[in-house]
Design a protein around this motif. Structure first.
Motif, PDB file in Angstrom:
ATOM      1  N   VAL A  58       0.846  -1.195   0.000  1.00  0.00           N
ATOM      2  CA  VAL A  58       0.000   0.000   0.000  1.00  0.00           C
ATOM      3  C   VAL A  58       0.878   1.240   0.000  1.00  0.00           C
ATOM      4  CG1 VAL A  58      -1.713   1.341   1.275  1.00  0.00           C
ATOM      5  CG2 VAL A  58      -1.913  -1.152   1.170  1.00  0.00           C
ATOM      6  N   TYR A  59       0.678   2.083  -1.002  1.00  0.00           N
ATOM      7  CA  TYR A  59       1.365   3.380  -1.071  1.00  0.00           C
ATOM      8  C   TYR A  59       0.309   4.447  -0.822  1.00  0.00           C
ATOM      9  CZ  TYR A  59       3.875   7.356  -3.078  1.00  0.00           C
ATOM     10  OH  TYR A  59       4.460   8.590  -3.277  1.00  0.00           O
ATOM     11  N   ASN A  60       0.224   4.899   0.425  1.00  0.00           N
ATOM     12  CA  ASN A  60      -0.815   5.840   0.847  1.00  0.00           C
ATOM     13  C   ASN A  60      -0.248   7.257   0.884  1.00  0.00           C
ATOM     14  OD1 ASN A  60      -3.121   7.010   1.832  1.00  0.00           O
ATOM     15  ND2 ASN A  60      -2.786   6.328   3.948  1.00  0.00           N
ATOM     16  N   ARG A  73      -9.277  -1.958   6.921  1.00  0.00           N
ATOM     17  CA  ARG A  73     -10.041  -3.130   6.471  1.00  0.00           C
ATOM     18  C   ARG A  73      -9.150  -4.124   5.731  1.00  0.00           C
ATOM     19  NH1 ARG A  73     -16.309  -1.968   5.594  1.00  0.00           N
ATOM     20  NH2 ARG A  73     -16.536  -0.186   7.000  1.00  0.00           N
ATOM     21  N   LEU A  74      -8.166  -3.618   5.018  1.00  0.00           N
ATOM     22  CA  LEU A  74      -7.217  -4.519   4.369  1.00  0.00           C
ATOM     23  C   LEU A  74      -6.420  -5.302   5.406  1.00  0.00           C
ATOM     24  CD1 LEU A  74      -5.834  -2.254   1.485  1.00  0.00           C
ATOM     25  CD2 LEU A  74      -7.407  -4.178   1.267  1.00  0.00           C
ATOM     26  N   GLU A  75      -6.018  -4.672   6.464  1.00  0.00           N
ATOM     27  CA  GLU A  75      -5.258  -5.364   7.513  1.00  0.00           C
ATOM     28  C   GLU A  75      -6.085  -6.440   8.201  1.00  0.00           C
ATOM     29  OE1 GLU A  75      -3.946  -2.194  10.015  1.00  0.00           O
ATOM     30  OE2 GLU A  75      -2.018  -1.973   8.964  1.00  0.00           O
ATOM     31  N   ASN A  76      -7.387  -6.242   8.260  1.00  0.00           N
ATOM     32  CA  ASN A  76      -8.265  -7.214   8.916  1.00  0.00           C
ATOM     33  C   ASN A  76      -8.762  -8.298   7.971  1.00  0.00           C
ATOM     34  OD1 ASN A  76      -8.055  -5.797  11.348  1.00  0.00           O
ATOM     35  ND2 ASN A  76      -9.848  -4.514  10.902  1.00  0.00           N
ATOM     36  N   ALA A  77      -8.410  -8.217   6.685  1.00  0.00           N
ATOM     37  CA  ALA A  77      -8.878  -9.209   5.720  1.00  0.00           C
ATOM     38  C   ALA A  77      -8.183 -10.549   5.963  1.00  0.00           C
ATOM     39  CB  ALA A  77      -8.613  -8.719   4.295  1.00  0.00           C
ATOM     40  N   ILE A  80      -5.203 -11.781   3.433  1.00  0.00           N
ATOM     41  CA  ILE A  80      -3.940 -11.039   3.396  1.00  0.00           C
ATOM     42  C   ILE A  80      -3.089 -11.432   4.599  1.00  0.00           C
ATOM     43  CG2 ILE A  80      -2.868  -8.769   3.453  1.00  0.00           C
ATOM     44  CD1 ILE A  80      -5.311  -7.647   2.064  1.00  0.00           C
ATOM     45  N   THR A  81      -1.880 -11.912   4.309  1.00  0.00           N
ATOM     46  CA  THR A  81      -0.959 -12.284   5.385  1.00  0.00           C
ATOM     47  C   THR A  81      -0.201 -11.077   5.919  1.00  0.00           C
ATOM     48  OG1 THR A  81      -0.677 -14.489   4.427  1.00  0.00           O
ATOM     49  CG2 THR A  81       1.003 -13.757   5.998  1.00  0.00           C
ATOM     50  N   HIS A  82       0.306 -10.261   5.010  1.00  0.00           N
ATOM     51  CA  HIS A  82       1.103  -9.109   5.445  1.00  0.00           C
ATOM     52  C   HIS A  82       0.814  -7.925   4.520  1.00  0.00           C
ATOM     53  CE1 HIS A  82       4.292  -6.881   7.341  1.00  0.00           C
ATOM     54  NE2 HIS A  82       4.885  -6.666   6.170  1.00  0.00           N
ATOM     55  N   LEU A  83       0.638  -6.764   5.117  1.00  0.00           N
ATOM     56  CA  LEU A  83       0.382  -5.527   4.372  1.00  0.00           C
ATOM     57  C   LEU A  83       1.639  -4.655   4.445  1.00  0.00           C
ATOM     58  CD1 LEU A  83      -2.093  -4.266   2.867  1.00  0.00           C
ATOM     59  CD2 LEU A  83      -2.472  -2.901   4.917  1.00  0.00           C
ATOM     60  N   HIS A  84       2.276  -4.471   3.295  1.00  0.00           N
ATOM     61  CA  HIS A  84       3.498  -3.671   3.241  1.00  0.00           C
ATOM     62  C   HIS A  84       3.129  -2.193   3.045  1.00  0.00           C
ATOM     63  CE1 HIS A  84       6.205  -7.200   2.679  1.00  0.00           C
ATOM     64  NE2 HIS A  84       5.121  -7.725   2.131  1.00  0.00           N
ATOM     65  N   ARG A  85       3.493  -1.364   4.019  1.00  0.00           N
ATOM     66  CA  ARG A  85       3.297   0.085   3.891  1.00  0.00           C
ATOM     67  C   ARG A  85       4.592   0.684   3.334  1.00  0.00           C
ATOM     68  NH1 ARG A  85      -0.857   2.340   7.462  1.00  0.00           N
ATOM     69  NH2 ARG A  85      -1.962   0.653   8.544  1.00  0.00           N
ATOM     70  N   ILE A  86       4.490   1.338   2.192  1.00  0.00           N
ATOM     71  CA  ILE A  86       5.682   1.871   1.540  1.00  0.00           C
ATOM     72  C   ILE A  86       5.554   3.385   1.395  1.00  0.00           C
ATOM     73  CG2 ILE A  86       6.213  -0.263   0.323  1.00  0.00           C
ATOM     74  CD1 ILE A  86       4.791   0.776  -2.077  1.00  0.00           C
ATOM     75  N   ASP A  87       6.704   4.029   1.131  1.00  0.00           N
ATOM     76  CA  ASP A  87       6.762   5.490   1.145  1.00  0.00           C
ATOM     77  C   ASP A  87       6.954   6.116  -0.229  1.00  0.00           C
ATOM     78  OD1 ASP A  87       6.578   5.396   3.934  1.00  0.00           O
ATOM     79  OD2 ASP A  87       8.760   5.132   4.114  1.00  0.00           O
ATOM     80  N   ASN A  88       7.262   5.327  -1.243  1.00  0.00           N
ATOM     81  CA  ASN A  88       7.460   5.902  -2.569  1.00  0.00           C
ATOM     82  C   ASN A  88       7.021   4.911  -3.641  1.00  0.00           C
ATOM     83  OD1 ASN A  88      10.001   4.276  -3.444  1.00  0.00           O
ATOM     84  ND2 ASN A  88      10.539   5.105  -1.421  1.00  0.00           N
ATOM     85  N   ARG A  89       6.779   5.423  -4.810  1.00  0.00           N
ATOM     86  CA  ARG A  89       6.251   4.596  -5.901  1.00  0.00           C
ATOM     87  C   ARG A  89       7.306   3.626  -6.436  1.00  0.00           C
ATOM     88  NH1 ARG A  89       1.510   5.209  -8.279  1.00  0.00           N
ATOM     89  NH2 ARG A  89       1.139   4.194 -10.284  1.00  0.00           N
ATOM     90  N   GLN A  90       8.569   3.999  -6.366  1.00  0.00           N
ATOM     91  CA  GLN A  90       9.619   3.110  -6.843  1.00  0.00           C
ATOM     92  C   GLN A  90       9.663   1.825  -6.017  1.00  0.00           C
ATOM     93  OE1 GLN A  90      11.497   3.372  -9.545  1.00  0.00           O
ATOM     94  NE2 GLN A  90      12.350   1.338  -9.035  1.00  0.00           N
ATOM     95  N   GLN A  91       9.464   1.949  -4.726  1.00  0.00           N
ATOM     96  CA  GLN A  91       9.438   0.769  -3.864  1.00  0.00           C
ATOM     97  C   GLN A  91       8.247  -0.120  -4.198  1.00  0.00           C
ATOM     98  OE1 GLN A  91       9.429   1.763   0.283  1.00  0.00           O
ATOM     99  NE2 GLN A  91       9.753  -0.362   0.972  1.00  0.00           N
TER     100      GLN A  91
END
Length: 372
Positions: A58-60, A73-77, A80-91
């Motif tokens: 997730v790039y928020n 809601r994604l975290e509670n689905a 989904i095993t793991h939700l990766h929070r990222i900081d830039n579009r390249q990642q």
């Protein structure tokens, strides 16, 4: 002295010999009995189109309420095993390129502000195209979550009444209810095919085929004695797998057991004819096993077990009608969940009877040619 062309005494002796050959030979026992049972237990859980235990990125770029609601809601689905929070579009692109996530969600800066203004928020979903089937299913799951967030945003909105899908016969879409009945037909196919494919090839490899030629046993007795053990063992294995579907996996059986048994016997008979032809042209047991898999694997792929027959080219659709598994899958799957009426069962039963008569006739010609 006159010798009868057909003797039930000789036939019984040949039948007992064939059964003992299968049961006493460790290789035959290993090939015939162990793989179907293991495959039933493994494929019932492994062969599924459900998507579970996946990673999402997730790039928020938004700091508002609704982006956080969506992420929560994604975290509670469950899927989904793991939700990766990222900081830039390249990642985001890197995670997809390296296969660490199957999909990535990019939430724009004005996501919450757009929703607060009464418009529809738009988020971008990037999917790993190398896993196209799982990716499309994942997109469907994410769309459902986004729709739930939309319903929370404006529960009083006058939106069109959605089309409600009602799944007959399998309302909860339990994939095992669909896969296990089909597996019973596939595993019974390979069991009967291997038993008959090894029968004459085993005689040649052990050097007893010449003794069979000079014995008073007639050609019909040889063919029947080679067919009956495969018919009996294949039918018992098929019944075992059907029983496992009912009692072990809890799949409802709503059809007629007697009709299903008749169809199973005809199905095994048609497979026995194919196996005898393979055995007649094989010089060793290894050739017979390879021949059985060379016939069995394409038959499974074209039977409609994994993909609908209607999606295939027209030539393959016609060829699929000559495969006994195509018709038996319709019967066994319909008998489990749909309580298929006898008229519909007969529509798939008479092709099985026709295929059985053709394959057994051709097997008689092949075996007779080898005995001369």
């Amino acid at each position: 002295m006159f010798t009868s062309a057909f003797s039930f005494t000789r036939l019984r002796a040949q039948f007992i010999k064939e059964v003992l050959s299968v049961l006493r030979d460790p290789r035959s026992r290993m090939v015939v009995f162990v793989p179907p049972i293991l495959q039933l237990l493994v494929f019932a859980f492994a062969a599924t189109l459900e998507v579970r235990n996946i990673d999402i990125a997730v790039y928020n770029q938004d700091t508002g309420r609704w982006s956080h609601e969506l992420i929560q809601r994604l975290e509670n689905a469950d899927f989904i095993t793991h939700l990766h929070r990222i900081d830039n579009r390249q990642q985001l692109h890197t995670l997809i390129d390296q296969g660490e996530v199957i999909a990535a969600l990019s939430i724009p800066v004005d996501f919450s502000r757009t929703i607060a203004a009464g418009d529809s928020g738009i988020a971008q979903v990037l999917v790993d195209g190398r896993r196209s089937n799982s990716g499309q299913i994942t997109v469907g799951y994410l769309s459902t979550i986004a729709a739930d967030v939309g319903a929370t945003v404006a529960p009083e909105a006058q939106i069109p009444i959605p089309v409600v899908t009602r799944h007959w016969f399998n309302p909860n879409l339990i994939y095992r209810w669909f896969i296990v009945p089909g597996l019973s037909g596939i595993l019974a196919l390979f069991s009967a095919l291997l038993i008959t494919s090894l029968s004459i090839a085993r005689e040649r490899e052990l050097g007893t085929f010449d003794q069979l030629l000079v014995s008073p046993t007639s050609t019909p007795e040889i063919i029947i004695s080679k067919s009956l053990p495969a018919l009996a063992i294949g039918t018992l294995l098929g019944l075992f797998m059907i029983s496992a579907g009912v009692f072990l996996f809890g799949i409802p059986f709503t059809g007629s057991f007697v009709l299903l048994l008749v169809c199973l016997v005809l199905f095994i008979l048609s497979v026995v004819g194919i196996g005898l032809m393979i055995s007649a042209v094989s010089m060793t047991q290894q050739q017979a096993i390879l021949g059985a898999f060379a016939i069995g694997v394409p038959a499974v792929l074209m039977s409609g077990f994994a993909t609908p027959v209607e999606n295939m080219p027209l030539f393959l659709q016609w060829l699929a009608q000559a495969i006994p598994l195509t018709h038996f899958l319709i019967i066994v799957e319909g008998s489990f969940l749909k309580a298929m009426p006898p008229a519909d069962i007969f529509a798939s039963l008479w092709p099985l009877a026709l295929i059985a008569s053709v394959t057994l006739t051709m097997a008689t010609v092949f075996v007779r040619g080898r005995l001369q």
